[in-house]
Scaffold this motif. Structure first.
Motif, PDB file in Angstrom:
ATOM      1  N   ASN A  91      14.597  76.317  22.006  1.00  0.00           N
ATOM      2  CA  ASN A  91      14.150  75.691  22.969  1.00  0.00           C
ATOM      3  C   ASN A  91      14.960  74.809  23.698  1.00  0.00           C
ATOM      4  O   ASN A  91      15.254  73.402  24.383  1.00  0.00           O
ATOM      5  CB  ASN A  91      13.100  74.649  22.218  1.00  0.00           C
ATOM      6  N   VAL A  92      16.408  75.487  23.930  1.00  0.00           N
ATOM      7  CA  VAL A  92      17.622  75.621  24.658  1.00  0.00           C
ATOM      8  C   VAL A  92      17.134  75.262  26.350  1.00  0.00           C
ATOM      9  O   VAL A  92      16.769  76.623  26.227  1.00  0.00           O
ATOM     10  CB  VAL A  92      18.898  76.136  24.313  1.00  0.00           C
ATOM     11  N   ARG A  93      17.830  74.462  26.623  1.00  0.00           N
ATOM     12  CA  ARG A  93      17.639  74.599  28.523  1.00  0.00           C
ATOM     13  C   ARG A  93      19.161  75.269  29.270  1.00  0.00           C
ATOM     14  O   ARG A  93      18.792  75.676  30.424  1.00  0.00           O
ATOM     15  CB  ARG A  93      17.743  73.096  28.845  1.00  0.00           C
ATOM     16  N   ASN A  94      20.433  75.232  28.257  1.00  0.00           N
ATOM     17  CA  ASN A  94      20.872  76.320  28.449  1.00  0.00           C
ATOM     18  C   ASN A  94      21.821  76.895  27.557  1.00  0.00           C
ATOM     19  O   ASN A  94      22.249  76.861  26.961  1.00  0.00           O
ATOM     20  CB  ASN A  94      22.213  75.296  29.634  1.00  0.00           C
ATOM     21  N   ASN A  95      23.059  78.222  28.611  1.00  0.00           N
ATOM     22  CA  ASN A  95      24.155  78.581  27.198  1.00  0.00           C
ATOM     23  C   ASN A  95      25.168  77.633  26.523  1.00  0.00           C
ATOM     24  O   ASN A  95      25.394  78.304  25.499  1.00  0.00           O
ATOM     25  CB  ASN A  95      24.843  79.801  28.065  1.00  0.00           C
ATOM     26  N   ARG A  96      25.037  76.602  27.014  1.00  0.00           N
ATOM     27  CA  ARG A  96      26.115  75.506  26.426  1.00  0.00           C
ATOM     28  C   ARG A  96      25.669  75.162  25.242  1.00  0.00           C
ATOM     29  O   ARG A  96      26.421  75.138  24.479  1.00  0.00           O
ATOM     30  CB  ARG A  96      26.701  74.300  27.139  1.00  0.00           C
ATOM     31  N   GLU A  97      24.259  74.720  24.857  1.00  0.00           N
ATOM     32  CA  GLU A  97      24.369  74.669  24.033  1.00  0.00           C
ATOM     33  C   GLU A  97      23.195  75.694  23.142  1.00  0.00           C
ATOM     34  O   GLU A  97      23.257  75.446  21.706  1.00  0.00           O
ATOM     35  CB  GLU A  97      22.213  73.645  23.809  1.00  0.00           C
ATOM     36  N   PHE A  98      22.845  76.939  23.444  1.00  0.00           N
ATOM     37  CA  PHE A  98      22.950  77.598  22.915  1.00  0.00           C
ATOM     38  C   PHE A  98      23.855  77.782  22.129  1.00  0.00           C
ATOM     39  O   PHE A  98      24.004  78.655  20.859  1.00  0.00           O
ATOM     40  CB  PHE A  98      22.085  78.697  23.884  1.00  0.00           C
ATOM     41  N   ASN A  99      25.315  78.540  23.189  1.00  0.00           N
ATOM     42  CA  ASN A  99      26.116  78.227  21.661  1.00  0.00           C
ATOM     43  C   ASN A  99      26.597  77.244  21.205  1.00  0.00           C
ATOM     44  O   ASN A  99      26.790  77.720  20.112  1.00  0.00           O
ATOM     45  CB  ASN A  99      27.827  78.648  22.523  1.00  0.00           C
ATOM     46  N   SER A 100      26.314  76.394  21.163  1.00  0.00           N
ATOM     47  CA  SER A 100      26.751  74.874  20.805  1.00  0.00           C
ATOM     48  C   SER A 100      26.039  75.581  19.033  1.00  0.00           C
ATOM     49  O   SER A 100      26.249  75.153  17.547  1.00  0.00           O
ATOM     50  CB  SER A 100      26.007  73.820  21.062  1.00  0.00           C
ATOM     51  N   LEU A 101      24.716  75.388  18.867  1.00  0.00           N
ATOM     52  CA  LEU A 101      23.752  75.825  17.626  1.00  0.00           C
ATOM     53  C   LEU A 101      24.133  76.975  17.399  1.00  0.00           C
ATOM     54  O   LEU A 101      24.252  77.087  15.816  1.00  0.00           O
ATOM     55  CB  LEU A 101      22.325  75.833  18.618  1.00  0.00           C
ATOM     56  N   THR A 102      24.811  78.174  18.176  1.00  0.00           N
ATOM     57  CA  THR A 102      25.033  79.235  17.379  1.00  0.00           C
ATOM     58  C   THR A 102      26.134  79.443  16.007  1.00  0.00           C
ATOM     59  O   THR A 102      26.162  79.748  14.974  1.00  0.00           O
ATOM     60  CB  THR A 102      25.482  80.657  18.690  1.00  0.00           C
ATOM     61  N   LYS A 103      27.249  78.504  17.030  1.00  0.00           N
ATOM     62  CA  LYS A 103      28.091  77.927  16.085  1.00  0.00           C
ATOM     63  C   LYS A 103      28.095  77.264  14.646  1.00  0.00           C
ATOM     64  O   LYS A 103      28.639  77.527  13.804  1.00  0.00           O
ATOM     65  CB  LYS A 103      28.379  77.553  16.689  1.00  0.00           C
ATOM     66  N   GLU A 104      27.247  76.344  14.803  1.00  0.00           N
ATOM     67  CA  GLU A 104      26.680  75.869  13.593  1.00  0.00           C
ATOM     68  C   GLU A 104      25.220  76.929  12.772  1.00  0.00           C
ATOM     69  O   GLU A 104      26.032  76.583  11.278  1.00  0.00           O
ATOM     70  CB  GLU A 104      25.535  74.787  14.072  1.00  0.00           C
ATOM     71  N   VAL A 105      25.169  77.706  13.449  1.00  0.00           N
ATOM     72  CA  VAL A 105      24.994  79.044  12.164  1.00  0.00           C
ATOM     73  C   VAL A 105      25.645  79.744  11.925  1.00  0.00           C
ATOM     74  O   VAL A 105      25.973  79.748  10.688  1.00  0.00           O
ATOM     75  CB  VAL A 105      23.774  79.161  13.560  1.00  0.00           C
ATOM     76  N   GLU A 106      26.563  79.912  12.297  1.00  0.00           N
ATOM     77  CA  GLU A 106      27.972  80.998  11.636  1.00  0.00           C
ATOM     78  C   GLU A 106      28.419  79.411  10.974  1.00  0.00           C
ATOM     79  O   GLU A 106      28.731  80.295  10.277  1.00  0.00           O
ATOM     80  CB  GLU A 106      28.459  81.158  13.022  1.00  0.00           C
ATOM     81  N   PHE A 107      28.669  78.731  11.243  1.00  0.00           N
ATOM     82  CA  PHE A 107      29.704  77.266  10.503  1.00  0.00           C
ATOM     83  C   PHE A 107      28.671  77.052   9.172  1.00  0.00           C
ATOM     84  O   PHE A 107      29.144  77.634   7.899  1.00  0.00           O
ATOM     85  CB  PHE A 107      29.798  75.958  10.797  1.00  0.00           C
ATOM     86  N   GLN A 108      27.528  77.422   8.766  1.00  0.00           N
ATOM     87  CA  GLN A 108      26.476  76.977   7.422  1.00  0.00           C
ATOM     88  C   GLN A 108      26.606  78.883   7.263  1.00  0.00           C
ATOM     89  O   GLN A 108      26.678  78.739   6.001  1.00  0.00           O
ATOM     90  CB  GLN A 108      25.044  76.912   8.154  1.00  0.00           C
ATOM     91  N   GLU A 109      27.067  79.340   7.995  1.00  0.00           N
ATOM     92  CA  GLU A 109      26.512  81.428   7.076  1.00  0.00           C
ATOM     93  C   GLU A 109      28.091  80.954   5.974  1.00  0.00           C
ATOM     94  O   GLU A 109      28.345  81.812   5.053  1.00  0.00           O
ATOM     95  CB  GLU A 109      26.368  82.027   7.763  1.00  0.00           C
ATOM     96  N   LEU A 110      29.054  80.130   7.050  1.00  0.00           N
ATOM     97  CA  LEU A 110      30.711  80.867   6.022  1.00  0.00           C
ATOM     98  C   LEU A 110      30.344  79.761   4.975  1.00  0.00           C
ATOM     99  O   LEU A 110      30.884  80.399   3.653  1.00  0.00           O
ATOM    100  CB  LEU A 110      31.625  80.192   6.566  1.00  0.00           C
ATOM    101  N   GLU A 111      29.395  78.861   5.038  1.00  0.00           N
ATOM    102  CA  GLU A 111      29.188  77.373   4.052  1.00  0.00           C
ATOM    103  C   GLU A 111      28.796  78.387   2.768  1.00  0.00           C
ATOM    104  O   GLU A 111      29.209  78.465   1.194  1.00  0.00           O
ATOM    105  CB  GLU A 111      28.944  76.390   4.136  1.00  0.00           C
ATOM    106  N   ILE A 112      28.077  79.188   3.362  1.00  0.00           N
ATOM    107  CA  ILE A 112      26.653  80.224   1.856  1.00  0.00           C
ATOM    108  C   ILE A 112      27.695  80.713   1.164  1.00  0.00           C
ATOM    109  O   ILE A 112      27.443  81.161  -0.226  1.00  0.00           O
ATOM    110  CB  ILE A 112      26.137  80.830   2.623  1.00  0.00           C
ATOM    111  N   GLN A 113      28.597  81.290   2.795  1.00  0.00           N
ATOM    112  CA  GLN A 113      29.400  82.734   1.864  1.00  0.00           C
ATOM    113  C   GLN A 113      30.745  82.218   0.616  1.00  0.00           C
ATOM    114  O   GLN A 113      30.330  82.546   0.003  1.00  0.00           O
ATOM    115  CB  GLN A 113      30.136  83.728   3.222  1.00  0.00           C
ATOM    116  N   LEU A 114      31.157  80.817   1.427  1.00  0.00           N
ATOM    117  CA  LEU A 114      32.118  80.178   0.196  1.00  0.00           C
ATOM    118  C   LEU A 114      31.466  79.502  -1.157  1.00  0.00           C
ATOM    119  O   LEU A 114      32.064  79.952  -2.135  1.00  0.00           O
ATOM    120  CB  LEU A 114      33.169  79.200   1.138  1.00  0.00           C
ATOM    121  N   ALA A 115      30.088  79.257  -0.754  1.00  0.00           N
ATOM    122  CA  ALA A 115      29.552  78.564  -1.996  1.00  0.00           C
ATOM    123  C   ALA A 115      29.484  79.685  -2.899  1.00  0.00           C
ATOM    124  O   ALA A 115      29.198  79.584  -4.555  1.00  0.00           O
ATOM    125  CB  ALA A 115      28.186  78.069  -1.552  1.00  0.00           C
TER     126      ALA A 115
END
Length: 259
Positions: A91-115
């Motif tokens: 439901n994003v309105r632009n690429n900036r919001e999409f990229n921001s959410l992508t980074k959040e997803v990547e961060f959480q994936e890294l958190e999972i890997q580290l855990a």
């Protein structure tokens, strides 16, 4: 305190030799026990130490389990956030919001890997601790069995000798009270300075008991006269003649038999 009755030199020598025979008998009883009391104490300390170690290892194991649970909770939270961010990306309105959410997803994936990496490390720690716990339990079982055996040995010896030892200690105190303080102090000082605890010895084959140093004939005559307290110039021990020694030994053996 009652005043000590003045006694002859011969009676002093007899009392001193009696005291020596009593104290030597106490030494014999304690030698029978030997190192057992110390061995029992060392084993008790070791068993206590092993029990403490097991408690600490158990606590440490619980803490690692808690750490694993914490990491698993973190993984679940991260997965929930990834799902949330992925839904938001639709439901994003632009690429900036999409990229921001992508980074959040990547961060959480890294958190999972580290855990997950930490969980693997914790599981290795658990296996290592369990191995140490197993070894410690085996050691504790062995030491506890050994302690039980040594305690049994000590108890058996104490049962046989404690009554006699207590009676002899009282006799030793009683005999010390019959002898003038100066002589008692000298006796105890010599006794504490020699390995075998013999402060009063008889002349054996012309030499001080337990010594290879010959005593001059004139000194032997003086000792046999029992007119004064004579000490060995080499060892410092108080000397008595063989006849007096035999008489006192016979007397004290009868007393020991009654204890």
């Amino acid at each position: 305190m009652a005043k000590k009755v003045e006694i002859s030199v011969e009676d002093r020598l007899r009392a001193l030799y009696d005291l020596q025979l009593i104290d030597s008998r106490i030494d014999e009883i304690r030698n029978v026990r030997g190192e057992l009391p110390l061995e029992v104490q060392d084993l008790e300390d070791e068993v206590e130490g092993l029990n403490t170690r097991l408690e600490k290892l158990g606590t440490s194991l619980d803490l690692v389990d808690e750490d694993i649970k914490s990491k698993k909770n973190l993984i679940e939270e991260a997965k929930a956030l990834i799902k949330k961010y992925s839904e938001q990306q639709k439901n994003v309105r632009n690429n900036r919001e999409f990229n921001s959410l992508t980074k959040e997803v990547e961060f959480q994936e890294l958190e999972i890997q580290l855990a997950e990496k930490h969980i693997k490390e914790f599981k290795v720690q658990i296996e290592q601790k369990k191995e140490v716990i197993s070894e410690t339990k085996d050691r504790l079982k062995d030491r506890t069995t050994h302690l039980k055996h040594k305690r049994s040995e000590l108890d058996a010896i104490l049962a046989e000798t404690q009554k006699e030892e207590e009676a002899l200690i009282k006799k030793s105190d009683d005999y010390q009270k019959q002898i003038e303080d100066r002589l008692v102090k000298a006796y105890l000082r010599i006794r504490n300075n020699v390995k075998n605890g013999l402060a009063v010895v008889a002349i054996e084959r012309g030499a001080s008991g337990g010594s290879f140093f010959t005593i001059p004939p004139q000194v032997q005559v003086e000792i046999a006269s029992r007119k004064k307290v004579i000490t060995d110039e080499h060892s410092g021990r108080i000397l008595v003649d063989a006849v007096l020694a035999e008489e006192q030994k016979a007397k004290m053996e009868k007393m020991f038999a009654k204890l």
